[in-house]
Design an enzyme around this catalytic site. Structure first.
Site, PDB file in Angstrom:
ATOM      1  N   CYS A 151      84.468  34.867  12.948  1.00  0.00           N
ATOM      2  CA  CYS A 151      83.295  34.136  12.457  1.00  0.00           C
ATOM      3  C   CYS A 151      82.469  33.625  13.641  1.00  0.00           C
ATOM      4  O   CYS A 151      82.082  34.405  14.508  1.00  0.00           O
ATOM      5  CB  CYS A 151      83.746  33.006  11.530  1.00  0.00           C
ATOM      6  SG  CYS A 151      82.381  32.218  10.613  1.00  0.00           S
ATOM      7  N   ASP A 304      81.825  39.594   1.676  1.00  0.00           N
ATOM      8  CA  ASP A 304      81.698  38.328   2.397  1.00  0.00           C
ATOM      9  C   ASP A 304      80.403  37.633   1.986  1.00  0.00           C
ATOM     10  O   ASP A 304      79.306  38.148   2.227  1.00  0.00           O
ATOM     11  CB  ASP A 304      81.700  38.598   3.904  1.00  0.00           C
ATOM     12  CG  ASP A 304      81.844  37.338   4.737  1.00  0.00           C
ATOM     13  OD1 ASP A 304      81.510  36.245   4.231  1.00  0.00           O
ATOM     14  OD2 ASP A 304      82.274  37.436   5.896  1.00  0.00           O
ATOM     15  N   HIS A 333      85.204  36.943   3.199  1.00  0.00           N
ATOM     16  CA  HIS A 333      85.230  36.325   4.513  1.00  0.00           C
ATOM     17  C   HIS A 333      86.643  35.942   4.941  1.00  0.00           C
ATOM     18  O   HIS A 333      87.033  36.146   6.095  1.00  0.00           O
ATOM     19  CB  HIS A 333      84.345  35.071   4.497  1.00  0.00           C
ATOM     20  CG  HIS A 333      84.093  34.474   5.837  1.00  0.00           C
ATOM     21  ND1 HIS A 333      83.219  35.032   6.747  1.00  0.00           N
ATOM     22  CD2 HIS A 333      84.608  33.368   6.438  1.00  0.00           C
ATOM     23  CE1 HIS A 333      83.204  34.285   7.844  1.00  0.00           C
ATOM     24  NE2 HIS A 333      84.032  33.274   7.683  1.00  0.00           N
TER      25      HIS A 333
END
Length: 452
Positions: A151, A304, A333
């Site tokens: 991320c 995601d 995600h």
């Protein structure tokens, strides 16, 4: 609804009795399941803290059987806790890496205090990440590592790689946000209509609780209704309840984000799209994705909703690496790190990719060939001539990029100083070569050792 008025009341009464019976059955196991929820543990894999600075800790995870020379250095996001990568034994990214014989290092950033609210991304890259990287190399006895960012940690890994390319053997990104401007997903839309300056001025650091609520509100029906209905339906399943509790613990166990970093991410990266446009700088140092030449892979979750694929995929079009791939996996995600499917299909493939680019790979192949009595493998010289490895490292006419460890970038730098052949390379000591090639003496010393 039952359209048959004659049986509607009877059907409704039967359904009510079924629900009551189901509730009574669940009530019998409720005490045990509530204990399971309260005692579900996370972060199962043992580690040793090998470096500390300010609030951060650098953790080292050691495999039972080390099979690869190059360690994996994980840069996690500044939001939430990194134990999502070690949520439970059968769904632990860290354990998958260890099982494949890699040393693993991971930064746990800790939680910034009021005194840390002025920290910038330059501080996190040039100071904290760079210091941890040096400790990884020192502790593992290597010159470089496989860099893996998750991320926002992936965004930071991109920044680090542009500044310290010699330390990065490969770069891997998971669900990494870099490209904006198309209103892809609710988070980007929210960020484009949000003033972070007001929040930072009022609060200093951004509270973890505010971030958790914002992420939950991206899908409020699922986060506040559906998942609890699913929990009720599976309340007799001990494993399901424990898994549910672990995820809930992680979701609400966040950390604050340093105010200035939060301001930079929203203003410069989300709203102005500076990273993709080549306008972003760490202090005075430009961050240009096209400068990245190391082998690189990107893992994108097809579903995601926090970092939609469209916010990640442009990276592969910008990077200059000739060895790059995009992996689109059918998960969200978090699913790319915790789903059972990801651990059966995705992570074995990722580990194989790392292994094929390990520092020891060439030597292992040569050793196996020697032991089997087979001829040594050939390498391709820049002019297209195929030469055996002995000639490549000892022949006077062989060009320098036939030497293990010297790629096109280093060859170009050496050529600029008139060092074009292996014979030319022999005329210099490691310190001189390091200055010419803009790298570390330990690396150039390895070049010269490979000539003997």
């Amino acid at each position: 609804m039952n359209p048959d008025q004659m049986t509607a009341s009877i059907d409704a009464q039967r359904r009510a009795w079924e629900l009551m019976a189901d509730a009574a059955k669940k009530a019998d196991v409720s005490p045990e399941r509530f204990v399971d929820m309260m005692t579900a543990d996370v972060g199962h894999t043992d580690s040793a803290v090998v470096y500390e600075e300010n609030k951060l800790e650098l953790h080292h995870y050691e495999p039972e059987e080390k099979r690869h020379e190059t360690p994996i250095f994980i840069v996690y996001a500044l939001v939430n806790r990194p134990y999502i990568l070690d949520l439970q034994p059968d769904r632990s990214v860290i354990r998958r890496l260890l099982e494949h014989g890699f040393d693993v290092y991971l930064i746990d950033w800790g939680e910034p205090s009021v005194l840390d609210q002025s920290l910038t991304l330059s501080d996190y890259i040039h100071r904290y990440t760079a210091n941890c990287a040096e400790r990884v190399c020192e502790h593992a006895g290597v010159d470089d590592f496989h860099l893996l960012g998750y991320c926002m940690g992936g965004t930071m890994s991109i920044m680090y790689t542009t500044q310290y390319p010699d330390r990065v053997r490969t770069l891997s990104l998971m669900a990494t946000p870099i490209a904006f401007g198309r209103d892809e997903g609710l988070l980007e839309r929210w960020a484009n209509h949000y003033d972070p300056d007001t929040t930072v001025e009022a609060m200093g650091n951004l509270p973890a609780e505010l971030l958790a609520v914002e992420f939950s509100m991206m899908d409020p029906i699922d986060q506040y209704i559906t998942k609890y209905v699913t929990l009720y339906e599976n309340f007799e399943d001990e494993d399901f309840v424990r898994n549910f509790a672990r995820m809930e613990q992680w979701i609400w166990d966040g950390v604050d984000v340093a105010g200035e970093v939060y301001r930079e991410v929203i203003n410069d990266i989300y709203q102005e799209n500076q990273l993709v446009n080549g306008e972003y700088c760490l202090g005075d140092d430009p961050v240009r994705i096209e400068d990245i030449e190391v082998p690189t892979q990107q893992i994108v979750g097809q579903y995601d909703d926090i970092v939609p694929p469209a916010s990640s995929k442009p990276y592969n079009d910008l990077v200059s690496s000739e060895d790059e791939r995009l992996v689109e996996f059918s998960a969200g995600h978090i699913g790319i790190s915790v789903s059972g499917k990801a651990h059966k299909q995705l992570w074995p493939d990722v580990c194989s990719w790392f292994a094929e680019r390990d520092a020891s790979e060439g030597r292992l192949v040569a050793d196996e060939a020697t032991q089997s009595g087979e001829p040594e493998p050939t390498v391709s010289a820049p002019d297209g001539v195929s030469v055996d490895s002995a000639e490549a490292t000892s022949g006077h006419a062989a060009t320098v990029d036939a030497v293990e460890g010297i790629g096109p970038t280093y060859a170009e730098r050496l050529s600029g100083a008139g060092i074009e052949t292996v014979d030319d390379l022999r005329q210099y000591d490691p310190e001189e070569l390091a200055e010419i090639a803009d790298t570390y003496p330990s690396r150039t010393e390895n070049w010269l050792e490979n000539l003997t």
